[in-house]
Design a protein around this motif. Structure first.
Motif, PDB file in Angstrom:
ATOM      1  N   ALA A  29      19.565   3.577  13.964  1.00 48.20           N
ATOM      2  CA  ALA A  29      19.259   2.360  14.709  1.00 48.20           C
ATOM      3  C   ALA A  29      19.167   2.724  16.181  1.00 48.20           C
ATOM      4  N   ASP A  30      18.644   1.812  16.980  1.00 49.19           N
ATOM      5  CA  ASP A  30      18.510   2.087  18.416  1.00 49.19           C
ATOM      6  C   ASP A  30      19.858   2.283  19.092  1.00 49.19           C
ATOM      7  N   PHE A  41      17.428  -6.059  11.580  1.00 52.58           N
ATOM      8  CA  PHE A  41      16.978  -5.161  12.623  1.00 52.58           C
ATOM      9  C   PHE A  41      16.096  -4.082  12.008  1.00 52.58           C
ATOM     10  N   GLU A  42      15.327  -3.413  12.857  1.00 48.17           N
ATOM     11  CA  GLU A  42      14.479  -2.312  12.404  1.00 48.17           C
ATOM     12  C   GLU A  42      15.304  -1.023  12.369  1.00 48.17           C
ATOM     13  N   LEU A  44      15.267   3.410  11.049  1.00 48.21           N
ATOM     14  CA  LEU A  44      14.464   4.589  10.729  1.00 48.21           C
ATOM     15  C   LEU A  44      15.281   5.519   9.846  1.00 48.21           C
ATOM     16  N   GLU A  58      10.122   4.214   8.324  1.00 46.57           N
ATOM     17  CA  GLU A  58      10.586   3.037   9.060  1.00 46.57           C
ATOM     18  C   GLU A  58      10.894   1.917   8.070  1.00 46.57           C
ATOM     19  N   SER A  60      11.882  -2.035   7.561  1.00 39.52           N
ATOM     20  CA  SER A  60      11.791  -3.322   8.254  1.00 39.52           C
ATOM     21  C   SER A  60      12.885  -4.258   7.773  1.00 39.52           C
ATOM     22  N   ALA A  61      13.495  -4.985   8.704  1.00 40.20           N
ATOM     23  CA  ALA A  61      14.424  -6.074   8.392  1.00 40.20           C
ATOM     24  C   ALA A  61      15.644  -5.628   7.593  1.00 40.20           C
ATOM     25  N   GLY A 100       8.599   1.579   3.405  1.00 39.24           N
ATOM     26  CA  GLY A 100       9.632   0.905   4.182  1.00 39.24           C
ATOM     27  C   GLY A 100       9.626  -0.596   4.072  1.00 39.24           C
ATOM     28  N   ARG A 101       8.905  -1.150   3.083  1.00 41.64           N
ATOM     29  CA  ARG A 101       8.841  -2.596   2.900  1.00 41.64           C
ATOM     30  C   ARG A 101       9.848  -3.038   1.846  1.00 41.64           C
ATOM     31  N   GLU A 102      10.595  -4.096   2.128  1.00 43.71           N
ATOM     32  CA  GLU A 102      11.573  -4.597   1.162  1.00 43.71           C
ATOM     33  C   GLU A 102      10.857  -5.159  -0.064  1.00 43.71           C
TER      34      GLU A 102
END
Length: 279
Positions: A29-30, A41-42, A44, A58, A60-61, A100-102
């Protein structure tokens, strides 16, 4: 063993693991989670394959601040919140595809100690003592496919150690610390239990009739105990310490059991080392 690429050292490591095929993954995470942070949050995933190739995915969510992570055989990922209390049940476990898609979400229950995916994509979950569910196996759509409820595993109150390799799971649970082999697809004796005198191990490795237990209580946290499986028990054969390549003790660390290997990641969590019982 795989090391975390320097190009991503500015990101915060939420968790890290080694999958059933020997690839290491870091979930980034960032920044570190903070009280009051908004969800989702996004994130990686940085994957380092045994040959050294690096792969980025990546996600997502993501909704788990303190997550478990593992990879599915199709290239997707499973991310799960260890505690279910602050999340809607349907959101505790998220399944992502290779892009990376749920694709789905479901609950496996509170108090996840271990989450490991096997080579056919089954999700093995071992719970700690705030959830009496013990050890269970799920498919990636959230269907329960095996449970320890009727398995006659003595003293299963906390899944201290869980090793998943191929489609077999090995466990060493509190309070009696037996060595347990679980093969749900086997019609005769899908669960086998060996009594064991080694207490408090946090990881286990198995190779043929040989077994190694890593960890223990207090000053024995870095203990590496060897044994041989007899018909009904594990007979201790040797004991020592598991050290890092520079000879130091790991201290605070992550551990993952996969077949004959115990993977160890010490602070600052940028590299995985391995003890291999077969070597």
């Amino acid at each position: 063993m795989p090391s975390f690429p320097r190009a991503h050292h500015d990101r915060h490591v939420l968790t890290s693991t080694v999958d059933v095929f020997g690839t290491a993954h870091w979930l980034l995470a960032d920044r570190a989670p903070q009280p009051g942070d908004s969800l989702p949050f996004e994130a990686l995933v940085v994957s380092v394959h045994p040959g050294g190739d690096v792969e980025l995915t990546e996600l997502s969510a993501v909704r788990a601040r303190w997550p478990h992570l593992d990879r599915l055989p199709d290239g997707g990922f499973v991310v799960a919140a260890s505690r279910a209390r602050r999340y809607e049940d349907a959101d505790q476990v998220q399944v992502f595809d290779a892009l990376g898609r749920e694709t789905s979400s479901f609950s496996v229950g509170d108090a996840i100690e271990h989450l490991l995916v096997d080579e056919v994509g089954s999700i093995w979950v071992g719970h700690f003592d705030e959830n009496p569910a013990g050890i269970r196996r799920w498919d990636s759509a959230g269907h329960l496919s095996w449970t320890s409820d009727d398995a006659s595993i003595p003293g299963l109150f906390d899944c201290y150690a869980l090793n998943v390799s191929g489609t077999t799971a090995w466990a060493c649970p509190y309070t009696d610390f037996p060595l347990v082999e679980i093969r749900p697809g086997r019609t005769d004796r899908p669960v086998q239990v060996w009594t064991n005198r080694i207490r408090g191990a946090k990881a286990v490795a198995v190779h043929g009739e040989r077994v190694a237990f890593y960890g223990g209580y207090g000053e024995e946290r870095d203990r590496l105990s060897h044994g041989e499986m007899t018909e009904t028990s594990v007979a201790p054969t040797a004991v020592g310490l598991l050290t890092l390549p520079d000879g130091s003790l790991p201290g605070f660390r992550r551990v993952v059991g996969r077949g004959s290997r115990i993977y160890v990641q010490a602070q600052p969590f940028t590299a995985w080392g391995a003890f291999d019982l077969s070597s």
